[in-house]
Design an enzyme around this catalytic site. Structure first.
Site, PDB file in Angstrom:
ATOM      1  N   HIS A  77       0.845  -1.203   0.000  1.00  0.00           N
ATOM      2  CA  HIS A  77       0.000   0.000   0.000  1.00  0.00           C
ATOM      3  C   HIS A  77       0.877   1.250   0.000  1.00  0.00           C
ATOM      4  O   HIS A  77       2.056   1.190   0.335  1.00  0.00           O
ATOM      5  CB  HIS A  77      -0.848   0.082   1.279  1.00  0.00           C
ATOM      6  CG  HIS A  77      -1.573  -1.158   1.659  1.00  0.00           C
ATOM      7  ND1 HIS A  77      -2.939  -1.279   1.529  1.00  0.00           N
ATOM      8  CD2 HIS A  77      -1.143  -2.323   2.213  1.00  0.00           C
ATOM      9  CE1 HIS A  77      -3.320  -2.475   1.989  1.00  0.00           C
ATOM     10  NE2 HIS A  77      -2.240  -3.112   2.393  1.00  0.00           N
ATOM     11  N   TYR A  78       0.266   2.402  -0.312  1.00  0.00           N
ATOM     12  CA  TYR A  78       0.858   3.668   0.085  1.00  0.00           C
ATOM     13  C   TYR A  78      -0.072   4.330   1.096  1.00  0.00           C
ATOM     14  O   TYR A  78      -1.267   4.036   1.159  1.00  0.00           O
ATOM     15  CB  TYR A  78       1.170   4.583  -1.090  1.00  0.00           C
ATOM     16  CG  TYR A  78       0.015   5.040  -1.963  1.00  0.00           C
ATOM     17  CD1 TYR A  78      -1.156   5.579  -1.438  1.00  0.00           C
ATOM     18  CD2 TYR A  78       0.122   4.985  -3.352  1.00  0.00           C
ATOM     19  CE1 TYR A  78      -2.187   6.018  -2.250  1.00  0.00           C
ATOM     20  CE2 TYR A  78      -0.900   5.425  -4.177  1.00  0.00           C
ATOM     21  CZ  TYR A  78      -2.047   5.937  -3.613  1.00  0.00           C
ATOM     22  OH  TYR A  78      -3.065   6.379  -4.422  1.00  0.00           O
ATOM     23  N   GLU A  94       2.759  -0.855   4.451  1.00  0.00           N
ATOM     24  CA  GLU A  94       2.448   0.503   4.013  1.00  0.00           C
ATOM     25  C   GLU A  94       3.749   1.256   3.741  1.00  0.00           C
ATOM     26  O   GLU A  94       4.692   1.193   4.531  1.00  0.00           O
ATOM     27  CB  GLU A  94       1.655   1.245   5.083  1.00  0.00           C
ATOM     28  CG  GLU A  94       0.268   0.683   5.339  1.00  0.00           C
ATOM     29  CD  GLU A  94      -0.795   1.330   4.466  1.00  0.00           C
ATOM     30  OE1 GLU A  94      -0.445   2.187   3.614  1.00  0.00           O
ATOM     31  OE2 GLU A  94      -1.980   0.974   4.636  1.00  0.00           O
TER      32      GLU A  94
END
Length: 259
Positions: free
Chosen positions: A41-42, A104
């Site tokens: 993810h970002y 993340e």
């Protein structure tokens, strides 16, 4: 009588407190890791805000990787479930929180300009270097296949676009972490598909073989376009318009060995 009952109760409680002995001498061969996937993810936020959201909010991830410096933060033990995937599906498994590790990356994601253009933010090299080290360790410990590392946009293409088109998937392929289509074979198949493009049903079948959740409707509907765009964002980030063209067909056929 009452003293006797009191003593009996205390004895029973003492026995329950000790509990039965657990014999750990035997181990079943029929088992594997709870972890079947790693989802990337970002954060869409800077580091302080990302840490706040992932430790104080209703979402979480197992790891957070900063950008400069590329510090790796472990926020949730791998043996526990983190809340990062949401409603999701990949290779027939649903609600991937229970079977995945979430990573993340601190990255703003994108911004839309006044002219309607969407500008994406790149990933610093040192951040990806740190990610590759972490992924290699996770893959080794959990014995994961190359197909196990996926994007949030892969498992939820109708509602997510992270980690975005500037995420360098090819670097992960060069590190031996994910499969990558052979360029020569893609070029050969592109010439064939440019003459006769496969049907929409073919595209849906090939995307499903990749792992995407997609209805085999035979129609180029909104869902199919979003899934095609998610695939293109990963393997052809220069253009991810959701159009089922010859190059996309060649990439799918090469990865699936169906050309």
């Amino acid at each position: 009588m009452r003293p006797f009952l009191l003593l009996l109760t205390l004895a029973l409680l003492a026995g329950c407190a000790g509990g039965p002995r657990i014999d750990t001498r035997y181990t079943s061969r029929a088992q594997d890791s709870r972890v079947q996937f790693v989802v990337l993810h970002y954060t869409s936020e800077d580091l302080p805000r990302s840490l706040q959201l992932l430790t104080r909010g209703e979402v979480s991830s197992h790891y957070l990787i900063g950008s400069r410096p590329a510090t790796i933060y472990r926020l949730v033990d791998e043996n526990r479930r983190a809340w990062h995937a949401g409603q999701s599906q990949w290779r027939g498994r649903t609600w991937l929180n229970a079977s995945s590790i979430g990573i993340e990356l601190v990255n703003p994601g994108y911004r839309d300009t006044a002219t309607g253009q969407r500008l994406w933010y790149p990933y610093p090299r040192e951040q990806i270097d740190a990610l590759i080290v972490l992924l290699k360790d996770i893959v080794r410990r959990h014995r994961l296949p190359p197909e196990a590392i996926v994007a949030h946009s892969d498992i939820a293409p109708l509602r997510k676009v992270d980690p975005g088109p500037l995420f360098p998937w090819k670097r992960l392929a060069e590190a031996g972490l994910i499969p990558w289509p052979d360029a020569t074979r893609v070029a050969q198949l592109h010439n064939r598909f440019a003459v006769a493009l496969p049907s929409i049903g073919w595209f849906q079948e090939q995307l499903e073989r990749q792992g995407y959740a997609i209805n085999r409707s035979g129609v180029l509907d909104a869902q199919t376009r979003r899934v095609i765009a998610a695939f293109q964002m990963k393997y052809r980030p220069a253009r991810f318009d959701g159009e089922p063209d010859a190059e996309t067909a060649a990439l799918l056929a090469t990865l699936n060995g169906s050309g």
